[in-house]
Design a protein around this motif. Structure first.
Motif, PDB file in Angstrom:
ATOM      1  N   ASP A 198       0.825  -1.199   0.000  1.00 56.81           N
ATOM      2  CA  ASP A 198       0.000   0.000   0.000  1.00 56.81           C
ATOM      3  C   ASP A 198       0.864   1.256   0.000  1.00 56.81           C
ATOM      4  N   ALA A 199       0.328   2.316  -0.573  1.00 59.65           N
ATOM      5  CA  ALA A 199       1.079   3.561  -0.766  1.00 59.65           C
ATOM      6  C   ALA A 199       1.563   4.158   0.546  1.00 59.65           C
ATOM      7  N   ASP A 200       0.713   4.158   1.564  1.00 64.30           N
ATOM      8  CA  ASP A 200       1.101   4.741   2.856  1.00 64.30           C
ATOM      9  C   ASP A 200       2.224   3.946   3.506  1.00 64.30           C
ATOM     10  N   GLY A 201       2.129   2.616   3.413  1.00 62.46           N
ATOM     11  CA  GLY A 201       3.163   1.763   3.998  1.00 62.46           C
ATOM     12  C   GLY A 201       4.498   1.945   3.300  1.00 62.46           C
ATOM     13  N   GLN A 202       4.477   2.019   1.984  1.00 59.02           N
ATOM     14  CA  GLN A 202       5.709   2.220   1.234  1.00 59.02           C
ATOM     15  C   GLN A 202       6.298   3.603   1.506  1.00 59.02           C
ATOM     16  N   LYS A 203       5.431   4.592   1.632  1.00 60.16           N
ATOM     17  CA  LYS A 203       5.897   5.944   1.937  1.00 60.16           C
ATOM     18  C   LYS A 203       6.603   5.979   3.290  1.00 60.16           C
ATOM     19  N   ALA A 204       6.065   5.236   4.255  1.00 56.06           N
ATOM     20  CA  ALA A 204       6.679   5.190   5.587  1.00 56.06           C
ATOM     21  C   ALA A 204       8.061   4.533   5.535  1.00 56.06           C
ATOM     22  N   ILE A 205       8.200   3.484   4.720  1.00 54.58           N
ATOM     23  CA  ILE A 205       9.496   2.816   4.589  1.00 54.58           C
ATOM     24  C   ILE A 205      10.511   3.739   3.931  1.00 54.58           C
ATOM     25  N   VAL A 206      10.101   4.415   2.866  1.00 55.34           N
ATOM     26  CA  VAL A 206      10.997   5.342   2.180  1.00 55.34           C
ATOM     27  C   VAL A 206      11.453   6.442   3.137  1.00 55.34           C
ATOM     28  N   SER A 207      10.535   6.973   3.925  1.00 53.59           N
ATOM     29  CA  SER A 207      10.867   8.020   4.884  1.00 53.59           C
ATOM     30  C   SER A 207      11.861   7.512   5.920  1.00 53.59           C
ATOM     31  N   LYS A 208      11.655   6.274   6.397  1.00 54.73           N
ATOM     32  CA  LYS A 208      12.550   5.689   7.392  1.00 54.73           C
ATOM     33  C   LYS A 208      13.948   5.482   6.808  1.00 54.73           C
ATOM     34  N   LEU A 209      14.005   5.024   5.568  1.00 61.63           N
ATOM     35  CA  LEU A 209      15.305   4.813   4.931  1.00 61.63           C
ATOM     36  C   LEU A 209      16.029   6.135   4.710  1.00 61.63           C
ATOM     37  N   ARG A 210      15.291   7.170   4.361  1.00 61.17           N
ATOM     38  CA  ARG A 210      15.909   8.495   4.205  1.00 61.17           C
ATOM     39  C   ARG A 210      16.550   8.945   5.518  1.00 61.17           C
ATOM     40  N   GLN A 211      15.836   8.725   6.608  1.00 57.02           N
ATOM     41  CA  GLN A 211      16.372   9.105   7.913  1.00 57.02           C
ATOM     42  C   GLN A 211      17.593   8.261   8.274  1.00 57.02           C
ATOM     43  N   ASN A 212      17.504   6.962   8.007  1.00 50.74           N
ATOM     44  CA  ASN A 212      18.569   6.055   8.420  1.00 50.74           C
ATOM     45  C   ASN A 212      19.841   6.185   7.583  1.00 50.74           C
ATOM     46  N   ILE A 213      19.690   6.586   6.318  1.00 46.98           N
ATOM     47  CA  ILE A 213      20.874   6.725   5.467  1.00 46.98           C
ATOM     48  C   ILE A 213      21.621   8.017   5.775  1.00 46.98           C
ATOM     49  N   ALA A 214      20.963   8.966   6.411  1.00 46.82           N
ATOM     50  CA  ALA A 214      21.541  10.298   6.631  1.00 46.82           C
ATOM     51  C   ALA A 214      22.903  10.268   7.341  1.00 46.82           C
ATOM     52  N   PRO A 215      23.067   9.523   8.448  1.00 44.99           N
ATOM     53  CA  PRO A 215      24.381   9.526   9.117  1.00 44.99           C
ATOM     54  C   PRO A 215      25.497   8.973   8.233  1.00 44.99           C
ATOM     55  N   PHE A 216      25.176   7.973   7.411  1.00 45.41           N
ATOM     56  CA  PHE A 216      26.178   7.406   6.507  1.00 45.41           C
ATOM     57  C   PHE A 216      26.529   8.407   5.405  1.00 45.41           C
ATOM     58  N   ARG A 217      25.516   9.093   4.896  1.00 39.96           N
ATOM     59  CA  ARG A 217      25.754  10.118   3.878  1.00 39.96           C
ATOM     60  C   ARG A 217      26.654  11.231   4.423  1.00 39.96           C
ATOM     61  N   GLU A 218      26.348  11.680   5.629  1.00 37.07           N
ATOM     62  CA  GLU A 218      27.129  12.763   6.210  1.00 37.07           C
ATOM     63  C   GLU A 218      28.570  12.334   6.487  1.00 37.07           C
TER      64      GLU A 218
END
Length: 265
Positions: free
Chosen positions: A177-197
């Protein structure tokens, strides 16, 4: 061991053999984070190597016998198992199973361009963080797509083993479902941030501008898997920030890692 290192680029050096998981016989696409990180490690260290490509079902059929036939094996604690990566080093007549054991072996036997940097605990910590915060979070979004790209016998085995592992069908496990996938994408964006920085601060890899590590290769392997399974979402997951702006740091990181991939003959 130092003499082995010196002989590595000599005419007498025999290429290391890497047994690597591929998607199917037709495309031969690397997708396993574990085998991909070993592939990158060999390329980064400049160790001549050859790839034996195996589909998932071929791994289950051939690897146990391969391990049993070898005279000198550094394998998983549980003994012979149907897992890759495995390398065979004809220069030492040694077969090594498991990406972590392989990393240790490569640094001990060929110390030039180390990948553990005498910090095994830190490398394991980073590996576990990447696995927990990036790989496992992405699983509910990509597993069904990975399944669809396997050859038929491998897909059947993949379904049977993963459904037993998760206690539900792949369709039930997958978030559609769109909402569930959106939540996963948002979580991955947050989690990748420290590695990106960390990569932006160093100007190259996770902890250093010029020297890659075991954790760098695993991070690239996880990103490669997500791109393989869900290419259309890759930019949203890793290159788009929460405010909608684009940051190509992780794409540049992955492209740099791909320079260590062995080119097909």
């Amino acid at each position: 061991m130092s003499t082995k290192t010196q002989d590595m680029i000599s005419s007498s050096f025999k290429p290391v053999v890497l047994y690597e998981l591929v998607a199917d016989d037709d495309h031969g696409r690397y997708f396993s984070p574990n085998t991909y990180q070993t592939h990158l490690a060999l390329g980064y260290k400049g160790i001549p190597f050859e790839v034996v490509s195996l589909t998932l079902i071929e791994v289950t059929e051939k690897i146990p016998e391969l391990l049993k036939s070898a005279s000198n094996v550094l394998s998983l604690p549980s003994g012979a198992a149907s897992t890759v990566p495995i390398i065979y080093d004809p220069n030492t007549d040694t077969m090594v199973q498991d990406s972590w054991r392989i990393a240790q072996y490569l640094d001990e036997t060929y110390p030039k361009k180390p990948i553990l940097h005498n910090q095994p605990n830190m490398q394991l910590l980073l590996h576990d963080l990447i696995q927990k915060d990036l790989l496992y979070v992405a699983f509910p979004m990509i597993l069904l797509d990975v399944f669809s790209k396997l050859d038929q016998p491998s897909a059947k085995y993949f379904r049977e083993t993963r459904e037993k592992m998760f206690g539900k069908s792949l369709e039930e496990f997958t978030v559609k479902d769109a909402d569930g996938q959106k939540a996963i994408v948002s979580k991955l964006r947050q989690n990748i941030a420290p590695f990106r920085e960390a990569i932006k601060r160093s100007g190259g890899y996770l902890s250093d501008k010029a020297n890659a590590s075991h954790a760098d290769f695993f991070l690239a392997g996880v990103m490669n898997l997500v791109n393989f399974g869900k290419t259309d979402y890759f930019r949203d997951m890793y290159l788009t920030l929460e405010d909608g702006t684009q940051d190509n740091t992780m794409q540049d990181f992955l492209l740099n890692m791909e320079t260590f991939v062995k080119k097909s003959n």
